[in-house]
Write an enzyme that holds these catalytic residues in place. Structure first.
Site, mmCIF file in Angstrom:
data_model
loop_
_atom_site.group_PDB
_atom_site.id
_atom_site.type_symbol
_atom_site.label_atom_id
_atom_site.label_comp_id
_atom_site.label_asym_id
_atom_site.label_seq_id
_atom_site.Cartn_x
_atom_site.Cartn_y
_atom_site.Cartn_z
ATOM 1 C CD GLU A 150 -22.510 -36.005 24.087
ATOM 2 O OE1 GLU A 150 -23.534 -35.718 24.750
ATOM 3 O OE2 GLU A 150 -21.930 -35.209 23.339
ATOM 4 C CE LYS A 190 -43.767 -29.849 38.552
ATOM 5 N NZ LYS A 190 -44.668 -30.669 39.363
ATOM 6 C CB CYS A 381 3.889 -19.861 29.253
ATOM 7 S SG CYS A 381 4.315 -21.240 28.208
ATOM 8 N N GLY A 383 3.878 -15.090 27.952
ATOM 9 C CA GLY A 383 4.186 -13.784 28.552
ATOM 10 C C GLY A 383 5.685 -13.577 28.702
ATOM 11 C CD GLU A 405 2.981 -19.616 19.177
ATOM 12 O OE1 GLU A 405 3.747 -19.340 20.130
ATOM 13 O OE2 GLU A 405 1.818 -20.008 19.349
ATOM 14 N NE ARG A 472 3.251 -27.668 19.453
ATOM 15 C CZ ARG A 472 2.021 -27.226 19.650
ATOM 16 N NH1 ARG A 472 1.719 -25.975 19.437
ATOM 17 N NH2 ARG A 472 1.083 -28.044 20.055
ATOM 18 C CG HIS A 517 1.662 -22.541 32.551
ATOM 19 N ND1 HIS A 517 0.839 -21.526 32.134
ATOM 20 C CD2 HIS A 517 2.185 -23.086 31.427
ATOM 21 C CE1 HIS A 517 0.850 -21.461 30.814
ATOM 22 N NE2 HIS A 517 1.657 -22.406 30.360
ATOM 23 C CD GLU A 519 -0.617 -20.513 35.308
ATOM 24 O OE1 GLU A 519 0.547 -20.184 35.638
ATOM 25 O OE2 GLU A 519 -0.990 -20.578 34.109
#
Ligand code: GLN
Length: 542
Positions: A150, A190, A381, A383, A405, A472, A517, A519
């Site tokens: 890839e 190597k 979030c 949490g 959810e 969401r 978030h 962080e």
């Protein structure tokens, strides 16, 4: 405009050698010399972006200010440098092919045969150049390992760029592993020889070889690598294993990396000012205090899943002169009977973001334990959403309260899918249960106003903040009044008041939840105020 200089990072032998860290560290060193740096990551896998990838496989999904879901290495770039990552900073094979195929469908190739060379490689070169405007030096990291099928179009594209923009403007760095074989009592060169051979077969001669190793390489070994890999001995740089990742810039500087780069690229700068890095290392290595944070998560098996969070906690510790020990606890294993023994040795509790139902009830039990035992708590979030659920169930007596959810038929959907909302610019966003996974999230930075006098305000000390989102579901406004009456404080709102962004508890030393978030915006040289306040609360609880 002066010609921009490009530095390309490739990797050999094995993955996870810390290419992203090395690239970010070089960025830091060049910035310390007064240069403006930009960094881009190219990922050879076929996913269009890492947004839908399992954190267990791929580590954390890092969110940029403009709402791109990107590779976690972009987090290193932003933590180590002043560069700002954006949607343009991370291209995957999938994204490049998407662009090429859309062009083909629109007939933009005028009936020509569309091929990897030149169409895909041209698109890669275009992406690289477009992502790095307005900087002195552009650093580009190619994900994966040389030899992967890839990676080939990406390597071919960066090979071509040397011809396109001139040999004085392009620099190739190859990062490899030099393993130490205990039985033989020596390091082995190597694998490095083979990997550089592979790279040269593609047409790329590295300018510098960074050798990741357990022990410093002596002159003889460096000489041997130099000979086989066709570089000068001084271009063989040792990247020795370190205790803290923030030692990497200083170590690479001591090995002469930045000096070599500016010399070859013909850039004039003064000596780098590395004081801030030296100061941080002192604080990390010799702290006066120690705290333990219990991190209650689902992806605790792979620490990379919470990369930015781990780092933000370390930064919070730096500011408080404390070493932060993180105890990872799998929320799936928690229940009412074992919670006290599991959390007896922690000074604070953190429930991070997450998706899906597994481990939810364990997290709620941990939140209840933090609330009832006055243990400092930060919910991020998911949490925060679960802190609202816990409060609704156990304080406001809404027995089966939940987020839709996890239970679509709950009687008390305190967290739900808000199907439309107005953002600051009056644009109505739409979400529904059946939309594409990638399409319906609130992503990127949004403003939030903080209520004066609240705990979160005291942490930030400003009225309005911008923080990054990736979720969401939202706080259900139908439950605002009743939950507030019962003592849940809403301390942060979107500017028009429509969305609840932060919650806290008044009768608790430090219990804060945020829908965003934090962080993602913490740096070792500028620790995030919320993590500083959280670690401070943990130290006070101790
Ligand atoms: N799963 C929750 C949501 O989608 C929380 C997401 C998160 O924690 N990042 O709203």
């Amino acid at each position: 405009m002066k010609p921009i200089k490009f530095i390309f990072f490739t990797g050999g032998v094995v993955s996870s050698l810390g290419k992203g860290l090395a690239a970010a560290s070089l960025g830091a060193l060049l910035e310390a010399r007064g240069l403006k740096v930009g960094i881009t990551k190219l990922d050879p896998y076929l996913n269009v972006d890492p947004g839908t990838m399992n954190p267990y496989q791929h580590g954390e999904v890092y969110v940029t200010e403009d709402g791109a879901e990107t590779d976690l290495d972009l987090g290193h770039y932003e933590r180590f440098t002043n560069s700002q990552a954006s949607k343009k900073s991370n291209y995957t094979t999938g994204k490049i092919y998407e662009i090429v195929l859309n062009k083909e469908r629109r007939g933009e190739y005028l009936g020509g045969t569309v091929q990897v060379i030149p169409h895909v490689t041209n698109e890669i070169k275009h992406a690289i150049i477009e992502s790095l405007t307005d900087v002195d030096v552009g650093i580009v990291e190619i994900g994966g390992t040389v030899g992967d099928i890839e990676s080939l179009p990406f390597l071919e594209a960066i090979r071509q760029l040397k011809g396109d923009i001139g040999k004085d403007n392009v620099f190739y760095i190859h990062l490899t592993l030099v393993p130490y074989l205990k039985a033989a009592g020596e390091v082995k060169t190597k694998p490095t020889q083979h990997s550089v051979k592979e790279l040269r077969a593609i047409g790329i001669q590295p300018d510098i070889i960074i050798c990741r190793t357990e022990m410093l390489l002596n002159d003889d070994i460096k000489k041997k690598i130099a000979l086989f890999c066709n570089v000068e001995k001084s271009s063989v740089v040792t990247a020795i294993d370190v205790e803290s990742i923030y030692e990497v810039p200083l170590n690479l500087h001591n090995e002469g990396l930045d000096e070599k780069v500016i010399e070859k690229l013909n850039i004039w700068t003064g000596a780098p000012n590395l004081e801030k890095w030296e100061r941080i290392i002192q604080l990390i290595k010799f702290p006066d205090y120690k705290v333990t944070v219990g991190l209650i998560g689902k992806y605790v098996g792979l620490k990379e899943s919470y990369k930015s969070l781990n780092e933000a906690l370390v930064h919070g510790g730096i500011e408080n002169n404390a070493k932060v020990n993180i105890k990872f606890i799998d929320s799936d294993t928690l229940n009412e009977d074992n919670i006290a023994s599991n959390l007896s040795d922690v000074d604070s509790i953190l429930v991070p973001g997450g998706f899906g139902e597994r481990g939810i009830e364990g997290k709620i039990i941990a939140i209840k334990y933090a609330r009832e035992n006055s243990i400092p708590f930060l919910g991020i979030c998911l949490g925060m959403q679960l802190a609202v659920v816990e409060f609704a169930r156990n304080v406001a007596e809404m027995k089966d309260a939940n987020s839709t959810e996890f239970n679509k038929r709950t009687e008390f959907p305190v967290i739900h899918l808000m199907e439309s909302w107005t953002d600051n610019h009056q644009i109505v966003q739409k979400r529904d249960e059946n939309a594409n996974l990638g399409g319906t999230m609130r992503l990127g930075a949004y403003p939030c106003n903080l209520e004066k006098g609240s705990k979160i305000y005291n942490a930030y000390q400003v009225d309005s903040i911008m923080e990054r989102h990736r979720h969401r579901y939202e706080f259900n406004n139908n439950y605002r009044d009743i939950l507030q009456e019962k003592g849940l404080k809403i301390s942060g709102y979107s500017p028009n008041g429509e969305l609840v962004e932060t919650i806290e508890l008044e009768n608790h030393p430090w219990f804060v939840g945020c829908q965003f978030h934090p962080e993602f915006k913490s740096k070792p040289v500028a620790p995030h105020p919320l993590f500083v306040a959280f670690i401070k609360a943990a130290l006070e609880f101790k």
